[in-house]
Scaffold this motif. Structure first.
Motif, PDB file in Angstrom:
ATOM      1  N   THR A 210       2.504   1.752  -3.450  1.00  0.00           N
ATOM      2  CA  THR A 210       1.561   2.134  -4.374  1.00  0.00           C
ATOM      3  C   THR A 210       0.885   3.850  -4.108  1.00  0.00           C
ATOM      4  O   THR A 210       1.082   4.372  -5.045  1.00  0.00           O
ATOM      5  CB  THR A 210       0.152   1.415  -4.434  1.00  0.00           C
ATOM      6  OG1 THR A 210       0.428   0.082  -4.354  1.00  0.00           O
ATOM      7  CG2 THR A 210      -0.701   1.783  -5.227  1.00  0.00           C
ATOM      8  N   PHE A 211       0.779   3.987  -2.988  1.00  0.00           N
ATOM      9  CA  PHE A 211       0.840   5.664  -2.589  1.00  0.00           C
ATOM     10  C   PHE A 211       1.750   6.417  -3.193  1.00  0.00           C
ATOM     11  O   PHE A 211       1.805   7.325  -3.744  1.00  0.00           O
ATOM     12  CB  PHE A 211       0.609   5.837  -1.275  1.00  0.00           C
ATOM     13  CG  PHE A 211      -0.781   5.247  -0.536  1.00  0.00           C
ATOM     14  CD1 PHE A 211      -1.777   5.457  -1.271  1.00  0.00           C
ATOM     15  CD2 PHE A 211      -0.807   4.621   0.594  1.00  0.00           C
ATOM     16  CE1 PHE A 211      -3.041   5.026  -0.736  1.00  0.00           C
ATOM     17  CE2 PHE A 211      -2.073   4.058   1.217  1.00  0.00           C
ATOM     18  CZ  PHE A 211      -3.158   4.384   0.388  1.00  0.00           C
ATOM     19  N   GLU A 212       2.967   5.947  -2.787  1.00  0.00           N
ATOM     20  CA  GLU A 212       4.445   6.793  -3.203  1.00  0.00           C
ATOM     21  C   GLU A 212       4.505   6.749  -4.830  1.00  0.00           C
ATOM     22  O   GLU A 212       4.884   7.825  -5.366  1.00  0.00           O
ATOM     23  CB  GLU A 212       5.730   6.004  -2.712  1.00  0.00           C
ATOM     24  CG  GLU A 212       5.913   6.182  -1.211  1.00  0.00           C
ATOM     25  CD  GLU A 212       6.965   5.216  -0.881  1.00  0.00           C
ATOM     26  OE1 GLU A 212       7.905   4.685  -1.705  1.00  0.00           O
ATOM     27  OE2 GLU A 212       7.058   5.097   0.253  1.00  0.00           O
TER      28      GLU A 212
ATOM     29  N   TRP B 290      -5.165   8.782  -8.763  1.00  0.00           N
ATOM     30  CA  TRP B 290      -5.279   8.726  -7.436  1.00  0.00           C
ATOM     31  C   TRP B 290      -6.513   7.467  -6.974  1.00  0.00           C
ATOM     32  O   TRP B 290      -6.365   6.655  -6.130  1.00  0.00           O
ATOM     33  CB  TRP B 290      -5.665   9.859  -6.594  1.00  0.00           C
ATOM     34  CG  TRP B 290      -5.395   9.808  -5.123  1.00  0.00           C
ATOM     35  CD1 TRP B 290      -6.122   9.766  -4.109  1.00  0.00           C
ATOM     36  CD2 TRP B 290      -3.804   9.663  -4.459  1.00  0.00           C
ATOM     37  NE1 TRP B 290      -5.130   9.501  -2.924  1.00  0.00           N
ATOM     38  CE2 TRP B 290      -3.986   9.657  -3.084  1.00  0.00           C
ATOM     39  CE3 TRP B 290      -2.702   9.499  -5.086  1.00  0.00           C
ATOM     40  CZ2 TRP B 290      -2.934   9.343  -2.146  1.00  0.00           C
ATOM     41  CZ3 TRP B 290      -1.588   9.151  -4.037  1.00  0.00           C
ATOM     42  CH2 TRP B 290      -1.844   9.147  -2.558  1.00  0.00           C
TER      43      TRP B 290
ATOM     44  N   SER C 205       0.856  -1.353  -0.039  1.00  0.00           N
ATOM     45  CA  SER C 205       0.122  -0.091  -0.033  1.00  0.00           C
ATOM     46  C   SER C 205       0.983   1.342   0.022  1.00  0.00           C
ATOM     47  O   SER C 205       0.612   2.156  -0.995  1.00  0.00           O
ATOM     48  CB  SER C 205      -0.854   0.036   1.344  1.00  0.00           C
ATOM     49  OG  SER C 205      -1.700  -1.053   1.112  1.00  0.00           O
TER      50      SER C 205
ATOM     51  N   PHE D 133      -1.197  14.088  -1.332  1.00  0.00           N
ATOM     52  CA  PHE D 133      -2.208  14.097  -2.482  1.00  0.00           C
ATOM     53  C   PHE D 133      -2.830  15.363  -2.665  1.00  0.00           C
ATOM     54  O   PHE D 133      -2.802  16.093  -3.703  1.00  0.00           O
ATOM     55  CB  PHE D 133      -3.103  12.815  -2.623  1.00  0.00           C
ATOM     56  CG  PHE D 133      -4.091  12.955  -3.894  1.00  0.00           C
ATOM     57  CD1 PHE D 133      -3.571  13.176  -5.085  1.00  0.00           C
ATOM     58  CD2 PHE D 133      -5.299  13.036  -3.705  1.00  0.00           C
ATOM     59  CE1 PHE D 133      -4.619  13.137  -6.073  1.00  0.00           C
ATOM     60  CE2 PHE D 133      -6.408  13.311  -4.637  1.00  0.00           C
ATOM     61  CZ  PHE D 133      -5.920  13.296  -6.013  1.00  0.00           C
TER      62      PHE D 133
ATOM     63  N   MET E 261      -2.174   5.838   4.989  1.00  0.00           N
ATOM     64  CA  MET E 261      -3.339   6.277   4.085  1.00  0.00           C
ATOM     65  C   MET E 261      -3.560   7.726   4.357  1.00  0.00           C
ATOM     66  O   MET E 261      -3.636   8.619   3.420  1.00  0.00           O
ATOM     67  CB  MET E 261      -4.456   5.454   4.267  1.00  0.00           C
ATOM     68  CG  MET E 261      -5.558   5.436   3.076  1.00  0.00           C
ATOM     69  SD  MET E 261      -6.794   4.168   3.123  1.00  0.00           S
ATOM     70  CE  MET E 261      -6.913   3.643   4.741  1.00  0.00           C
TER      71      MET E 261
ATOM     72  N   ASN F 147       2.018   6.479  -6.988  1.00  0.00           N
ATOM     73  CA  ASN F 147       0.754   7.299  -7.539  1.00  0.00           C
ATOM     74  C   ASN F 147       1.237   8.562  -7.304  1.00  0.00           C
ATOM     75  O   ASN F 147       1.019   9.668  -8.024  1.00  0.00           O
ATOM     76  CB  ASN F 147      -0.414   6.742  -6.898  1.00  0.00           C
ATOM     77  CG  ASN F 147      -1.009   5.579  -7.630  1.00  0.00           C
ATOM     78  OD1 ASN F 147      -0.326   4.791  -8.677  1.00  0.00           O
ATOM     79  ND2 ASN F 147      -1.742   4.985  -6.969  1.00  0.00           N
ATOM     80  N   LEU F 148       1.687   9.052  -6.192  1.00  0.00           N
ATOM     81  CA  LEU F 148       2.144  10.311  -5.726  1.00  0.00           C
ATOM     82  C   LEU F 148       3.057  10.938  -6.762  1.00  0.00           C
ATOM     83  O   LEU F 148       2.972  12.052  -7.156  1.00  0.00           O
ATOM     84  CB  LEU F 148       2.436  10.809  -4.393  1.00  0.00           C
ATOM     85  CG  LEU F 148       2.572  11.977  -3.879  1.00  0.00           C
ATOM     86  CD1 LEU F 148       1.229  12.758  -3.935  1.00  0.00           C
ATOM     87  CD2 LEU F 148       2.940  11.914  -2.425  1.00  0.00           C
TER      88      LEU F 148
ATOM     89  N   THR G 174      -3.044   0.254   7.311  1.00  0.00           N
ATOM     90  CA  THR G 174      -2.346   1.493   6.801  1.00  0.00           C
ATOM     91  C   THR G 174      -2.990   2.833   7.061  1.00  0.00           C
ATOM     92  O   THR G 174      -2.698   3.652   6.244  1.00  0.00           O
ATOM     93  CB  THR G 174      -2.173   1.322   5.391  1.00  0.00           C
ATOM     94  OG1 THR G 174      -3.429   1.441   4.716  1.00  0.00           O
ATOM     95  CG2 THR G 174      -1.615  -0.029   4.797  1.00  0.00           C
TER      96      THR G 174
ATOM     97  N   ALA H 223      -0.676   9.884   3.123  1.00  0.00           N
ATOM     98  CA  ALA H 223      -0.484   9.942   1.472  1.00  0.00           C
ATOM     99  C   ALA H 223      -1.815  10.643   0.996  1.00  0.00           C
ATOM    100  O   ALA H 223      -1.371  11.525   0.012  1.00  0.00           O
ATOM    101  CB  ALA H 223      -0.699   8.509   0.978  1.00  0.00           C
ATOM    102  N   GLU H 224      -3.013  10.495   1.648  1.00  0.00           N
ATOM    103  CA  GLU H 224      -3.948  11.362   1.190  1.00  0.00           C
ATOM    104  C   GLU H 224      -3.844  13.108   1.387  1.00  0.00           C
ATOM    105  O   GLU H 224      -4.187  13.705   0.573  1.00  0.00           O
ATOM    106  CB  GLU H 224      -5.483  11.100   1.846  1.00  0.00           C
ATOM    107  CG  GLU H 224      -6.575  11.698   1.272  1.00  0.00           C
ATOM    108  CD  GLU H 224      -7.785  11.008   1.559  1.00  0.00           C
ATOM    109  OE1 GLU H 224      -8.840  11.555   2.304  1.00  0.00           O
ATOM    110  OE2 GLU H 224      -8.149   9.998   1.060  1.00  0.00           O
TER     111      GLU H 224
END
Length: 192
Positions: free
Chosen positions: A65-67, A94, A62, A128, A121, A69-70, A117, A124-125
């Motif tokens: 993926t966040f990293e 996102w 997770s 974003f 999460m 996508n960012l 997470t 990350a949000e």
């Protein structure tokens, strides 16, 4: 015959990418480390060299993926497209790319994400939303400058709320992007 072994970091990234796909396909509970090992084309023992258990793998996958996508969101912000295109693409990265992919395992997937997470999460949000707000601010829209300070972040939050709801109502990424384009145009006071 000489072999060219992969660097450990490449193996780890391949495992993490494969894990995301497996978790999205089967959900957290029904996914196994064997499924991930097979998808990543590594042995189960190789998984244990990098991760202590399935929960650790889910958390790391997770975060990975966040990293990733960012990074894509940040690149999109610099694309030079019109603002509504940038905002739509940011949300497409996102949220939009997952439309219809986890519907069958959504409750299990979301519960595992919140449990394992939650802190990642949330962070990350927040990152974003800061990127979206920065893109809005950078567009230097005169009608937004006349309003109270913090408006770009407020708009980013409203778009995020709309995005989450839209993701639940539609079935294709194309529909998602069309809805987000309309929302971005409306909230930003733009037209095509």
């Amino acid at each position: 015959m000489q072999t060219n072994p992969q660097k450990p970091r490449d193996t780890r990234a391949r495992i993490l990418s494969s894990a995301v796909e497996v978790f999205m396909q089967f959900g957290f509970r029904k996914s196994s480390l064997n499924d991930v090992a097979q998808a990543a084309n590594v042995s189960r023992q190789a998984l244990y060299l990098h991760f202590k258990d399935k929960t650790d793998l889910f958390r790391e996958a997770s975060a990975f993926t966040f990293e990733e996508n960012l990074k894509l969101v940040q690149q999109t912000a610099q694309s030079g497209k019109p603002l509504q295109g940038i905002v739509t693409e940011m949300f497409g990265i996102w949220h939009g790319q997952y439309v219809g992919k986890i519907d069958h395992v959504a409750s299990d997937f979301v519960a595992a994400a919140i449990e394992t997470t939650g802190d990642i999460m949330q962070s990350a949000e927040a990152n974003f939303l800061s990127e979206v707000a920065a893109a809005i601010e950078q567009a230097n829209l005169p009608h937004l400058q006349q309003t109270a300070e913090g408006t770009p972040l407020k708009i980013a939050r409203l778009l995020n709320t709309y995005s989450k709801g839209l993701k639940q109502e539609i079935t294709t990424e194309k529909e998602y992007r069309a809805g987000m384009t309309e929302a971005a145009e409306t909230l930003l006071g733009l037209s095509r």
